[in-house]
Write a protein that holds these residues in place. Sequence first.
Motif, PDB file in Angstrom:
ATOM      1  N   PHE A  41      31.386   8.383 -35.766  1.00 14.90           N
ATOM      2  CA  PHE A  41      30.704   7.547 -35.066  1.00 14.90           C
ATOM      3  C   PHE A  41      31.834   6.765 -34.007  1.00 14.90           C
ATOM      4  O   PHE A  41      31.175   6.370 -33.023  1.00 14.90           O
ATOM      5  N   ARG A  42      32.963   6.561 -34.380  1.00 12.26           N
ATOM      6  CA  ARG A  42      33.710   5.935 -33.638  1.00 12.26           C
ATOM      7  C   ARG A  42      34.493   6.711 -32.429  1.00 12.26           C
ATOM      8  O   ARG A  42      34.736   6.228 -31.404  1.00 12.26           O
ATOM      9  N   VAL A  43      34.668   8.073 -33.007  1.00 12.24           N
ATOM     10  CA  VAL A  43      35.186   8.796 -32.199  1.00 12.24           C
ATOM     11  C   VAL A  43      34.098   9.463 -31.312  1.00 12.24           C
ATOM     12  O   VAL A  43      34.311   9.433 -29.806  1.00 12.24           O
ATOM     13  N   GLY A  44      32.746   9.749 -31.651  1.00 11.35           N
ATOM     14  CA  GLY A  44      31.824   9.970 -30.661  1.00 11.35           C
ATOM     15  C   GLY A  44      31.576  11.456 -30.808  1.00 11.35           C
ATOM     16  O   GLY A  44      32.321  12.346 -30.757  1.00 11.35           O
ATOM     17  N   ALA A  80      31.602   4.742 -30.413  1.00 14.86           N
ATOM     18  CA  ALA A  80      31.732   5.604 -29.046  1.00 14.86           C
ATOM     19  C   ALA A  80      30.380   5.712 -28.776  1.00 14.86           C
ATOM     20  O   ALA A  80      29.314   5.402 -29.314  1.00 14.86           O
ATOM     21  N   PRO A  81      29.844   6.145 -27.395  1.00 17.54           N
ATOM     22  CA  PRO A  81      28.826   6.506 -26.898  1.00 17.54           C
ATOM     23  C   PRO A  81      28.063   7.682 -27.570  1.00 17.54           C
ATOM     24  O   PRO A  81      28.729   8.405 -28.128  1.00 17.54           O
ATOM     25  N   ASP A  82      26.986   7.483 -27.981  1.00 15.37           N
ATOM     26  CA  ASP A  82      26.008   8.566 -28.834  1.00 15.37           C
ATOM     27  C   ASP A  82      25.398   9.371 -27.834  1.00 15.37           C
ATOM     28  O   ASP A  82      24.594  10.121 -28.213  1.00 15.37           O
ATOM     29  N   LEU A  83      25.470   9.310 -26.429  1.00 19.89           N
ATOM     30  CA  LEU A  83      24.792   9.981 -25.681  1.00 19.89           C
ATOM     31  C   LEU A  83      25.797  10.240 -24.235  1.00 19.89           C
ATOM     32  O   LEU A  83      26.362   9.111 -23.933  1.00 19.89           O
ATOM     33  N   GLN A 108      33.415  11.538 -21.847  1.00 15.58           N
ATOM     34  CA  GLN A 108      33.121  10.284 -22.994  1.00 15.58           C
ATOM     35  C   GLN A 108      33.361   9.008 -22.274  1.00 15.58           C
ATOM     36  O   GLN A 108      32.620   7.977 -22.709  1.00 15.58           O
ATOM     37  N   ASN A 109      34.348   8.745 -21.464  1.00 15.62           N
ATOM     38  CA  ASN A 109      34.466   7.504 -21.042  1.00 15.62           C
ATOM     39  C   ASN A 109      33.796   7.120 -19.585  1.00 15.62           C
ATOM     40  O   ASN A 109      34.401   6.079 -19.241  1.00 15.62           O
TER      41      ASN A 109
END
Length: 374
Positions: free
Chosen positions: A178-181, A222-225, A349-350
């Motif tokens: 969940f933290r890495v995404g 991290a983003p989940d989408l 991601q970012n």
Amino acid sequence: MGRIALLGCGFVADLYLRSLRAMSGIEVAAVYDRDAARLDRFCAHWGLPKAGSLTGFLETLPEGTLVLNLTNPSAHYELNRACLDAGHHVYSEKPLAMEIDDAKALHTLARDKGLMLASAPCSVLGEAAQTLGHALRHDIAGTPRVIYAELDDGFVPQAAYRKWLSETGAPWPYDDEFRVGCTLEHAGYYLGWLIAWFGTVRTVVAASAETVPDKTGAGPMAPDLSVATLFFETGPVARLTCSIVAPHDHSIRIVGDKGVLSCDAAWDNAAKVRFAKRMTLRRRLMEHPFPRRVKLSGPPHPKVKRWGAAAMNFMLGPAEMLDALSTKRPSRLSADFALHMTEVTLAIQNAGESTGAQAMTTCCDPMEPMPWAR
């Protein structure tokens, strides 16, 4: 005989060992994990030699050993660098590093030392990806114009992920995941295919967001989408979606001048590839309702039976690198390929809500097809 060593023996390591059983000519020189109990359990189950420390692991590996870095992503840069500094070739689980400057530093170090550096995933070497590449090279669908690729895994925050265990009892690292995404973890499964076929991504226009707050574990999450539009130097434009929220969909569709190539399962090396010819019926433009299957003529790589969500041979990448070493040729999984895939993935991601268009600073040539897919 090719020689590998495993750094980290958590959840994904069992998938590599299951795949190794399907391969021939590869031996494991050593295994190390900082969790001594986990290391003992893993090595006892698979009958592998273990190292007592990271220093001992790096110092005692024979020359020409390929280290598989299977640790958590936050440790990838530090440990990839340590392996390269020790003179070992590296195959890293994704991502190569969490920051693009760190990934570029690894690329430079590997080049200066004359070492191989590659990044997972290696499904680009699998039958499904290679079949699609064969279809593109042989103009089955005509000039590719648009690609839609989906990597949606369902509403994972409500899944029974605490019960997901590997073959030797390692838990799925949900806190770290969940933290890495999902983008850093999964985008490469289709991004690698796209870069292999079309080469350099010139521009990324993306957005990412955390749509489900309060996930299990310590934040920030991290983003989940993420949704990205990728502009390739060679012409095609692709839309790539990653999420752990939308209903499960691992499909890819390549829209060409003659029709649509498709595949429904990124995580299945043997997934069927189909072509639907475009046609006009009673003034209506449509794709053929019964697509034909596209097959390769020769036998592909060794297959691995489905375990959990995947039916992938995780050893295709290390095997490719070892073969390249033994035959003194460049590996298809080059450092350029790994770095470019990392830069594009990090850009997606970012991206957040307002980044806009991002020009990529790295490049990569299309990948040479496997001999059985030409």
